[in-house]
Design an enzyme around this catalytic site. Structure first.
Site, short mmCIF file in Angstrom:
data_model
loop_
_atom_site.label_atom_id
_atom_site.label_comp_id
_atom_site.label_asym_id
_atom_site.label_seq_id
_atom_site.Cartn_x
_atom_site.Cartn_y
_atom_site.Cartn_z
N THR A 142 22.61 26.30 13.32
CA THR A 142 22.63 27.40 12.36
C THR A 142 24.05 27.76 11.94
O THR A 142 24.97 27.79 12.76
CB THR A 142 21.93 28.63 12.95
OG1 THR A 142 20.63 28.26 13.37
CG2 THR A 142 21.81 29.73 11.91
N GLU A 143 24.20 28.05 10.64
CA GLU A 143 25.49 28.48 10.09
C GLU A 143 25.29 29.76 9.28
O GLU A 143 24.15 30.10 8.93
CB GLU A 143 26.06 27.38 9.18
CG GLU A 143 26.33 26.08 9.91
CD GLU A 143 26.90 25.01 8.99
OE1 GLU A 143 27.10 23.88 9.47
OE2 GLU A 143 27.12 25.28 7.78
N PRO A 144 26.37 30.45 8.94
CA PRO A 144 26.22 31.67 8.13
C PRO A 144 25.47 31.44 6.82
O PRO A 144 24.76 32.32 6.34
CB PRO A 144 27.68 32.08 7.87
CG PRO A 144 28.43 31.56 9.05
CD PRO A 144 27.77 30.26 9.38
N THR A 174 22.70 29.17 21.46
CA THR A 174 22.26 29.52 22.80
C THR A 174 23.08 28.76 23.84
O THR A 174 23.26 27.55 23.72
CB THR A 174 20.77 29.20 22.98
OG1 THR A 174 20.02 29.90 21.99
CG2 THR A 174 20.28 29.61 24.36
N ARG A 263 10.62 21.36 19.89
CA ARG A 263 9.70 22.41 19.46
C ARG A 263 8.59 22.67 20.48
O ARG A 263 8.24 23.84 20.71
CB ARG A 263 9.14 22.09 18.07
CG ARG A 263 10.16 22.45 17.01
CD ARG A 263 9.77 22.05 15.61
NE ARG A 263 10.79 22.55 14.68
CZ ARG A 263 11.08 22.02 13.50
NH1 ARG A 263 10.40 20.96 13.09
NH2 ARG A 263 12.01 22.53 12.73
N GLU A 386 14.55 27.38 16.51
CA GLU A 386 13.97 26.04 16.41
C GLU A 386 13.03 25.91 15.21
O GLU A 386 12.07 25.14 15.25
CB GLU A 386 13.24 25.66 17.69
CG GLU A 386 14.13 25.26 18.84
CD GLU A 386 14.94 24.01 18.55
OE1 GLU A 386 14.40 22.90 18.60
OE2 GLU A 386 16.15 24.16 18.29
N GLY A 387 13.29 26.68 14.18
CA GLY A 387 12.46 26.63 12.98
C GLY A 387 11.52 27.81 12.92
O GLY A 387 10.68 27.99 13.79
#
Length: 409
Positions: A142-144, A174, A263, A386-387
């Site tokens: 994840t990024e901004p 995490t 997942r 994770e989505g």
């Protein structure tokens, strides 16, 4: 066909993990929730357990199935008819369920059980698997400006001699502070879109790689969640996981194979939290004089019991979907659709069940008298990381309809 009982080969380990969750994780759950960003004292004692979970059912890695997971609808034929394997994936989800019954935040803090480790197990070659064995790996996606749409990643990786040079920023990582290495997703060429996204193992202490801050969170507070910055970080080219070539035809499929393994693990976390809430609520109902009678229809029982039975049914569906996704992976069968179904169902169910249990328990559920309010806070993240729920539903729709991401947005 999947067998619905815990395999005898794994039952001893599962029982062992449950006792650990009951006597080591659960007692410190409230303390660790309040002491966010403080390393839980239980981690030193839990390291051997993490290693035993990593070796239980070893060999369950999903092999290359020779098909695009985005269009896979049939079954792989790499195993002889009737030959069934209960491997590492099933062992992992069963163990994770028990540990999250104890404390989900502590599970996320366990060394060498991170999502980065699952990524390495999914796509690393034999040499990489040996080199990173024993390392605690976080995963940075994840990024901004790139949340649910992983293809929008802006972190870059440019080949310079024998190294890739990484630049970018990652958020909500995490174990980003405590892990030994971080699996960083970056693009080799933004103009090529999804196909150019690759993952790189970045070791802590590498110049230019720093932890910017730790997040304050709604739940899973025993774990650390970090923001990372990569400023001209030089990573050996042999730390790239998977094929270094950009295959426009295959697109994102090679990278997304990681999620087929991870997942179900997140689904298992949700199932464990949901069961913890149900077990506590059953105790409270019993103490209040209610009896859960499985031989009578719900409408013929007190409203509180009928509601509890509905929540339990929701739990059972999530539990079985999670086992199926892991079992398919262990038996080299396409599981992309099932992994997303399990994650979507378990993530939503855990939140609904935990909040339903809070409501059934009344003031006891809303106060810190029990852990129900904590589990309600912990459960929400299972529906997001994770989505997200919405992304999982989109993936399932694509699999069911046999359409690509371009055809079904």
């Amino acid at each position: 066909m999947i067998h619905l009982e815990v395999p005898e080969s794994l039952s001893t380990v599962v029982g062992q993990v449950h006792r650990t969750a009951e006597h080591l994780l659960r007692p410190g759950s409230r303390r660790n929730d309040r002491a966010e960003h403080t390393r839980p004292p239980e981690l030193d004692a839990l390291e051997p357990l993490a290693d035993s979970l990593n070796t239980a059912g070893r060999g369950g890695r999903v092999p290359d199935r020779g098909v695009d997971p985005g269009r896979a609808t049939g079954r792989a034929t790499s195993r002889a008819a009737g030959q069934v394997r209960n491997g590492r994936n099933l062992a992992s989800v069963l163990g994770i369920m028990e540990l999250c019954w104890g404390d989900a935040g502590l599970l996320l803090s366990l060394p060498r059980l991170g999502l980065g480790n699952a990524a390495i197990a999914s796509v690393a070659n034999a040499e990489q698997a040996r080199r990173f064995a024993g390392k605690w790996a976080a995963m940075a996606i994840t990024e901004p400006d790139a949340g649910s749409d992983s293809a929008a990643i802006r972190t870059t990786a440019v080949l310079d001699g024998d190294h890739y040079v990484l630049n970018g920023e990652k958020i909500f990582v995490t174990s980003g502070e405590r892990a030994d290495v971080v699996v960083v997703w970056a693009t080799l060429d933004r103009t090529l879109g999804r196909a150019a996204i690759k993952s790189f193992v970045v070791e802590k202490g590498t110049p230019g790689f720093e932890v910017v801050r730790l997040e304050h969170k709604l739940g899973i507070r025993a774990s650390d969640t970090a923001q990372l910055r990569l400023d001209h970080v030089r990573v050996p080219r042999e730390n790239l996981l998977g094929d270094p070539e950009v295959d426009v035809e295959r697109g994102f499929a090679g990278v997304l194979q990681t999620f087929d393994n991870t997942r179900p693990l997140v689904a298992a976390m949700a199932v464990g939290v949901a069961r913890a809430a149900l077990d506590e609520t059953r105790t409270l109902l019993t103490e209040a004089g209610f009896t859960v009678d499985y031989d009578r229809a719900g409408p013929r029982q007190p409203a509180a019991v009928a509601t509890f039975l509905d929540l339990e049914a929701d739990y059972e569906a999530a539990y079985l979907l999670t086992l199926e996704a892991a079992w398919l992976a262990d038996n080299a069968r396409p599981n992309s659709k099932h992994a997303s179904m399990a994650k979507a169902k378990a993530g939503r169910s855990a939140t609904d069940i935990a909040l339903g249990c809070v409501a059934l328990a009344g003031n006891l559920g809303y106060s810190e008298h029990s852990l129900l309010e904590k589990w309600a806070r912990d459960a929400k993240i299972m529906d997001i990381f994770e989505g997200t729920q919405q992304i999982q539903q989109l993936i399932v729709a694509r699999r069911l309809l046999g359409k690509s991401s371009a055809e079904l947005k």
